[in-house]
Each structure stands twice: as structure tokens, then as C-alpha cells.
Design a protein around this motif. Sequence first.
Motif: not given
Length: 528
Positions: A143-149
Motif C-alpha cells: 500500500s502506498p501508505d505503508d511508511d515502513k515499506i
Amino acid sequence: MSVPIIILKEGTEETKEREARMQNINAIKAITQTVKSTLGPKGMNKMLVDSVGDVTITNDGAEILKLLDIDNVAANMMVNIAKSIDEDIGDGTTTAVIFSASLLENALELIEQGIHPKPITHGYKLAADKALKIIGDIAEKISPDDDKILMDAARTAMNSKDIVGVKDYFAELTVKAVKHISGDDGNTFSKVGNVKIVKTPGKSLKETELINGVYIQKEKVNSTMPDVIKNAKIAVIRRKLDIVKTEFDAQIKISNPADIQKFLDQEDKILVDYLKIFKDLGVTVIVNNKDISDKFGAYLAREGIAAVKNLSDSDMKAVTKAIDANTVDDLHSLSEEDLGFAENVKFEKIAKDEYILFTGCKNPKSVSILLKGGLDKILSSAEITLHDVLSVVAKVMDTKEVVAGGGAIYIELAKRLREFANNISGKEQLAVNAFAIALEEIPKTLIKNAGLDEIENMTELRAAHKTESDKWKGIDTITNEIGDNFEKGIIEPAALVNHVIKAGSELANLILRVDRIISAKGSRPPGL
Ligand SMILES: Nc1ncnc2c1ncn2[C@@H]1O[C@H](COP(=O)(O)OP(=O)(O)O)[C@@H](O)[C@H]1O
Ligand SMILES: [Mg+2]
């Protein structure tokens, strides 16, 4: 007796088949050698000295290729293809070079064994298509909201850069910056240029700041103009603010001394008219891509209006977008709706340079990074790094697919391509296997550059890829461990690997189909 037909101009040289291919591939190999040892976190630096003696020390493949003066058509083709990955992804140049060269080298070996280039290019095409399909299947959908990634992708891109101490800090900063500029259109990558990077001396890169606004390197037109303008109403214009001079040298004959004053008053009237337009609209800041005369600057200053002049196209674009203004050519058509707005406009001296900073803009998507650090060279390389990392993060947000780095994806692809090759008959099978070997050149190079044992580690890596769940087993050359690199956060955009594969097979296809080099008289034969 038949007379030979001469179709080439006298002096033209012709190099045929085997030799032509050897020359091209050798030139490509030579270029590859210069960047190969820079790959990965343990890559070596190169010292480049240009013709005027300026020294650049870098371990960035893209930078090195930019500075090399290459005089071979085939090698240049490879460099251009590798550069295209920098434009498309912002990273991965060295990888693309190593893979392309390895594909060609392996092809050359097959040709030397008597295999015609046709089945080789065909086999390569089959392998590339299959590899792209595999990537599509196994890449992690995020997900583009996945800050960790996003942070992991940023850190991985920084692993091979000389900024170890601020890696986490920069990862956070770049993710924040990219989130600022991104919209829902899935086209964040094309907006990376909207993050303006301004370099300034400071104690350390850790002082680097993210600023919600736009910096433009410009001084005010008149020194008595205000330094700070609150709730600024800004006119962005494309018009010289001066008395209109006649295009050609015209002579104006004035015989009566009283007429001189009249003439000057007339000139003045034009400026006063301009001033009135701005004052009536309540404009407090003027941004112009053309000149503003000293005289008019003084008029503006007297009214407390600030102005900057002669802005570049890119600066004009950045300001217009940030403050949401319309650029106007004809002052008489300037209206309230054309004006932009910023809560704060400030003139600021940073190091030796003067800047105008617009903050609290209508469009919150405009951000700048105030990059602070010691030496000029450190700042310049940090700027390149930031740009690359912003690009990679944006690419991940746009494409929403990542794979594990540290060789993991290449080992997995090679393994699956070998299985695929078993179902292919004929010479194409050899080509698909050669393609798999070329993919393994990436982990091999990472291992070699880290000073580790190549055979031992490659054997261990291959053995580690048993089942689907082993797909991200790779090497971490910072800790020298083999493990699940996705879990370790060593990740890169799937689009990068896609591009590497497409670029490599495209180049191989082009070069392998060359069976003659015909050089005009006086031109240097390739490879020399
Ligand atoms: N910790 C790590 N261990 C091993 N490989 C890594 C690590 N971090 C990044 N890499 C790998 O380094 C390679 C990129 O190296 P780099 O010198 O930046 O070349 P490029 O010009 O191709 O980006 C990628 O294959 C990436 O997966
Ligand atoms: Mg890189």
C-alpha cells in the motif's frame, strides 16, 4: 571476367561478422569494468579527473557514466540504455550495465561455440518475457501508505551511497517530502522535481530540513524593499517593467528645453500607470521572468512592494504552482483572480546566496529540502542521493510493487528460468540458461565487491531458494549474512528490475544483430 562492383566510397572500412561482434562486445565489457566494482553497499569509489583537472570521487555508476568520454557506438548505446533507467526509476544504472554486458558476454560464448545469433536473441526474448511475468507474480503488492515499506526502499537505495550516518534521517525526510507532493493520480514520480533542493553550508547533514514552501535563488530588486511580507498577494508576470524603448535606434529631436521635461514626464507616466495597476489590486509581491528597471524598483520599494526579476522558467513554474497564480503578459489584463497567495514571503541570505522563500502557500504540495552540510562536494553528492531516493520512493508509491534486493530477486528469477528452460527445446534452451547466468551476475558482483567468497556464497544462496517462501533469500553485504531480505527491509521497486531486464534484452538484441561495421573514411573503428 567480372569486374568487382565497388559500392562503398574509397577508404571506407568494413568489419565483418565475428570481428564486428567481438569489437562491440569488448568495448561494452571495458565500460562495464569501470562501474562493476561500485555495485552495492561495499562498492568501491572511483576518482574521476576531467580535462580541466576537476576531481570527482564517486561510487555512483550513473555519475561515472555521465563523466566518461566514450568513443564507441556500441558502448554508447549501452550507456544510453543504462541512463534511461535513471530517468525512469532514478536508480539501478550499475545493475543495468552489469546485466546487459553479461547477457552479451554469454551470447558471445554461445556464438563462439557455433550457435547462430538468431536463436540466441529469440531465446533471450523468451527469457525476458518469462522473467517479467515471474516478477509480476512474485512481487510484493504494497500500500502506498505503508511508511515502513517506503522507508525501507529509501534506505536500500541509500545503502550504496556515502551517507551512512544520516540514512534513517534522510529516509524519513524523503518519505515525508514525497507524501507531500503525491496525489491520487499515481504519477508522483513525475512530480519529484517539485521538491526543490537548496544546498547550504552547515555543521552536518543532520541539520537538513524539510520546508513547506518554495525557495527561489533571487535577491530583491531594490534593497529598501521589505524583507518579510505577511499574507502576500503575489502577481506573477512575464513582462518587462521599464519604459518601452523603441526596437531600433530612433532619434527624438527636442528643440524646446521645456519639451525635455514633457518627454521625461511622459516616460514616467507609463511607470506610474504600472504602479497604479499593482496598487489597486493590493499586490505586495511581484515575481517577473523579465527585467524590472532600477527606477521602477525604486517606485515599488517606496510603496512597500517587494519584487524579484529575471526568474528562470523552472522557477516561474515552481512559484506559480505553489501560490496558485496565473502568469500574465499584459499588465492591463491583470486581475484579482490571477494573483497568488502565500502567508509568508521572506528574503533570506543562505551562505553567500540570496533567496526568496514562499511559505504557507495555497498549494500545500510544494516542499523544499534545505540541505545542510559541510564541504561543497558532500553537499553535491548528498543532493544527487536525495534526488535518487525521492525518485525511488515515488516509484514505489506509484507502482505499489516491491521485490527484495541483495541479489534475492535475481537468484529467484534465475532458478525459475532454469526450470522454464527445461521445457524449451533446441538452441533457445541454451540461451534461456545463459540469460539466467547473466541475472546471477548481480548477486555475484555484490558478493565479490564485499570481499566475500564468491563460489561459497553463491552456492549457499542458490541452495537457500528451495520453495516459494524462500524467494527473498539474499545476501546482506552490510552484515554479511544470508537471510530473508524482505524481512530485513532490503527492498527495491519491482519496476527497477523490470527495467533492468527490458534494457538488457533490448541492447543484446540490437548488438547481436549487427554483423557488419562500416566506418566512413577517417572515422575511428569501434572498440579502439
Ligand atoms: N544491505 C545490502 N546488502 C546487499 N545488497 C544490497 C544492500 N543494500 C542494497 N543492496 C543492493 O545494491 C544494489 C544497488 O547498488 P548500487 O551501487 O546502488 O547500484 P545501482 O547503480 O544499480 O543502483 C542493488 O542490487 C541492491 O539490492
Ligand atoms: Mg543505487
